[in-house]
Design a protein around this motif. Structure first.
Motif, mmCIF file in Angstrom:
data_model
loop_
_atom_site.group_PDB
_atom_site.id
_atom_site.type_symbol
_atom_site.label_atom_id
_atom_site.label_comp_id
_atom_site.label_asym_id
_atom_site.label_seq_id
_atom_site.Cartn_x
_atom_site.Cartn_y
_atom_site.Cartn_z
ATOM 1 N N ALA A 176 0.833 -1.212 0.000
ATOM 2 C CA ALA A 176 0.000 0.000 0.000
ATOM 3 C C ALA A 176 0.862 1.255 0.000
ATOM 4 O O ALA A 176 0.590 2.216 -0.735
ATOM 5 N N ASP A 177 1.908 1.244 0.825
ATOM 6 C CA ASP A 177 2.801 2.407 0.897
ATOM 7 C C ASP A 177 3.478 2.663 -0.445
ATOM 8 O O ASP A 177 3.627 3.814 -0.879
ATOM 9 N N SER A 178 3.870 1.592 -1.113
ATOM 10 C CA SER A 178 4.561 1.725 -2.394
ATOM 11 C C SER A 178 3.617 2.189 -3.503
ATOM 12 O O SER A 178 3.991 3.007 -4.351
ATOM 13 N N ALA A 179 2.396 1.678 -3.491
ATOM 14 C CA ALA A 179 1.451 1.968 -4.567
ATOM 15 C C ALA A 179 0.815 3.350 -4.441
ATOM 16 O O ALA A 179 0.287 3.882 -5.425
ATOM 17 N N ALA A 180 0.850 3.936 -3.267
ATOM 18 C CA ALA A 180 0.114 5.187 -3.014
ATOM 19 C C ALA A 180 0.564 6.327 -3.938
ATOM 20 O O ALA A 180 -0.265 7.003 -4.551
ATOM 21 N N GLU A 181 1.883 6.557 -4.011
ATOM 22 C CA GLU A 181 2.430 7.644 -4.839
ATOM 23 C C GLU A 181 1.679 8.964 -4.616
ATOM 24 O O GLU A 181 1.299 9.663 -5.557
ATOM 25 N N GLY A 182 1.464 9.278 -3.354
ATOM 26 C CA GLY A 182 0.813 10.539 -3.005
ATOM 27 C C GLY A 182 -0.705 10.469 -2.949
ATOM 28 O O GLY A 182 -1.359 11.429 -2.534
ATOM 29 N N GLU A 183 -1.279 9.342 -3.380
ATOM 30 C CA GLU A 183 -2.724 9.163 -3.310
ATOM 31 C C GLU A 183 -3.072 8.262 -2.127
ATOM 32 O O GLU A 183 -2.194 7.640 -1.518
ATOM 33 N N ILE A 184 -4.351 8.189 -1.799
ATOM 34 C CA ILE A 184 -4.787 7.344 -0.682
ATOM 35 C C ILE A 184 -4.769 5.883 -1.110
ATOM 36 O O ILE A 184 -5.341 5.503 -2.138
ATOM 37 N N LYS A 222 -8.586 5.035 -7.164
ATOM 38 C CA LYS A 222 -8.616 3.987 -8.193
ATOM 39 C C LYS A 222 -7.240 3.735 -8.794
ATOM 40 O O LYS A 222 -6.816 2.576 -8.935
ATOM 41 N N ALA A 223 -6.519 4.788 -9.131
ATOM 42 C CA ALA A 223 -5.204 4.603 -9.754
ATOM 43 C C ALA A 223 -4.230 3.912 -8.813
ATOM 44 O O ALA A 223 -3.436 3.055 -9.233
ATOM 45 N N ALA A 224 -4.289 4.261 -7.518
ATOM 46 C CA ALA A 224 -3.397 3.650 -6.534
ATOM 47 C C ALA A 224 -3.714 2.168 -6.342
ATOM 48 O O ALA A 224 -2.805 1.327 -6.238
ATOM 49 N N ILE A 225 -5.004 1.836 -6.307
ATOM 50 C CA ILE A 225 -5.392 0.433 -6.143
ATOM 51 C C ILE A 225 -4.997 -0.370 -7.381
ATOM 52 O O ILE A 225 -4.523 -1.512 -7.275
ATOM 53 N N ASP A 226 -5.162 0.222 -8.573
ATOM 54 C CA ASP A 226 -4.702 -0.457 -9.796
ATOM 55 C C ASP A 226 -3.199 -0.715 -9.740
ATOM 56 O O ASP A 226 -2.726 -1.792 -10.145
ATOM 57 N N ARG A 227 -2.444 0.273 -9.252
ATOM 58 C CA ARG A 227 -0.983 0.079 -9.129
ATOM 59 C C ARG A 227 -0.681 -1.055 -8.146
ATOM 60 O O ARG A 227 0.204 -1.882 -8.389
ATOM 61 N N ALA A 228 -1.426 -1.104 -7.047
ATOM 62 C CA ALA A 228 -1.197 -2.150 -6.037
ATOM 63 C C ALA A 228 -1.411 -3.537 -6.636
ATOM 64 O O ALA A 228 -0.599 -4.449 -6.416
ATOM 65 N N VAL A 229 -2.482 -3.695 -7.411
ATOM 66 C CA VAL A 229 -2.750 -4.994 -8.036
ATOM 67 C C VAL A 229 -1.609 -5.386 -8.975
ATOM 68 O O VAL A 229 -1.202 -6.556 -9.031
ATOM 69 N N GLY A 230 -1.061 -4.405 -9.664
ATOM 70 C CA GLY A 230 0.033 -4.680 -10.588
ATOM 71 C C GLY A 230 1.357 -5.008 -9.917
ATOM 72 O O GLY A 230 2.249 -5.583 -10.544
ATOM 73 N N LEU A 231 1.492 -4.652 -8.635
ATOM 74 C CA LEU A 231 2.753 -4.834 -7.919
ATOM 75 C C LEU A 231 2.771 -6.035 -6.976
ATOM 76 O O LEU A 231 3.761 -6.260 -6.277
ATOM 77 N N VAL A 232 1.695 -6.814 -6.919
ATOM 78 C CA VAL A 232 1.591 -7.846 -5.875
ATOM 79 C C VAL A 232 2.765 -8.827 -5.883
ATOM 80 O O VAL A 232 3.284 -9.189 -4.819
#
Length: 311
Positions: free
Chosen positions: A149-157, A175-185
């Motif tokens: 979560a910390d990595s995917a946030a990039e300034g967003e929640i 939405k963008a942060a959660i999409d990034r999180a899914v891509g980084l699992v």
């Protein structure tokens, strides 16, 4: 010691409560009272659908509560089993905390239905559709999920919304942060990340407008005395003071559902048996948290009969 626990959103399905209503006047009375309180035929949506109406947050929340309380009323009135006599504490997952409070008399049934209808509407309205999202992380513990979560946030929640069990954590946020999180699992040793079919990012800071709405609603309809202690989502500890619980319900809207820790806290306090009323969602989670505990998940008349004999 025994805990009665109540499921949260996602446990709804078309047909819920139909068997109970056909078999028991006690169940029918619950559904009728909720319909009257809300001024809508929620029971018809529960029984017949359509599914997209039932899954609307403002309908799903009171529906799940009504189904669980109907299950409890059948247990009490048809089988003579009192929750207060047979239980030592209660807990609920997210909206299930309101169901638990209803079960121990802190809220009346009609007030619980109205509060959950408002809560559902407020949570839906807090964030425009498409701006928020949630994802389930499978094969993730809290430490891995927090790092992701910390990595995917990039300034967003991007926050941990639900710590469900040692293998499942849910993230919520932009939405963008959660999409990034899914891509980084995979980078964080997590088996899978799955976007959830929800219409809003529950249990994160984006829900603040809904928390404000619930603060106002709960000031007008505060909880009363609790017949049994409740393990609150946001503290994972026992609460008996209605004023403290009122504040925790407001914090719960944006706060993390600390379900895994709640179960461990109940076990530490001596709870060896968990009874899930109105769903079969929390039971498997509890089994993964602590394989030594006994778990009953109850939704049907047959389930209730078996439980009554066991108690």
């Amino acid at each position: 010691m025994r805990a009665f626990v109540f499921p949260g959103q996602g446990s709804q399905k078309v047909g819920m409560g139909t068997e109970l209503a056909a078999a028991s006047a006690a169940a029918r009375a619950v559904f009728e009272e909720v319909d009257d309180a809300l001024g809508q035929k929620l029971s018809a949506i529960m029984t017949e659908g359509p599914e997209d109406q039932l899954t609307l947050t403002e309908n799903a929340q009171p529906a799940i509560m009504a189904n669980a309380i109907a299950t409890l009323r059948v247990l009490e009135q048809e089988f003579g089993v009192s929750l207060v006599d047979k239980g030592d504490c209660v807990a609920g997952h997210s909206l299930g905390e309101y169901t638990a409070l209803c079960a121990v008399g802190a809220f009346g049934l009609a007030d619980t239905a109205r509060l959950l209808k408002l809560r559902g509407r407020a949570m839906q309205a807090a964030v425009p559709v498409g701006e928020g999202a949630m994802c389930a992380l499978l094969g993730a513990d809290l430490e891995k999920a927090q790092a992701l979560a910390d990595s995917a946030a990039e300034g967003e929640i991007c926050q941990v919304a639900n710590d469900n069990d040692p293998t499942q954590v849910v993230l919520s946020g932009a939405k963008a942060a959660i999409d990034r999180a899914v891509g980084l699992v995979k980078d964080y040793g997590i088996k899978r990340g799955i976007l959830l079919p929800v219409s809003a990012p529950f249990h994160c800071d984006m829900m603040q407008p809904a928390a404000d709405a619930m603060a106002e609603a709960l000031a007008a309809t505060p909880p009363g005395a609790l017949a049994l202690p409740l393990y609150a989502n946001v503290t994972a500890s026992a609460v008996s003071d209605p004023a403290i619980e009122q504040d925790l319900l407001v914090k719960q809207v944006c706060g993390r559902v600390r379900w895994r820790e709640s179960v461990l806290a109940m076990r530490e306090a001596g709870v060896a048996e968990f009874v899930e009323l109105g769903g079969k969602v929390l039971g498997p989670m509890i089994g993964r948290i602590d394989g030594d505990s006994s778990v009953y998940s109850v939704i049907s008349m047959d389930d209730l009969e078996a439980l009554a004999k066991a108690l």
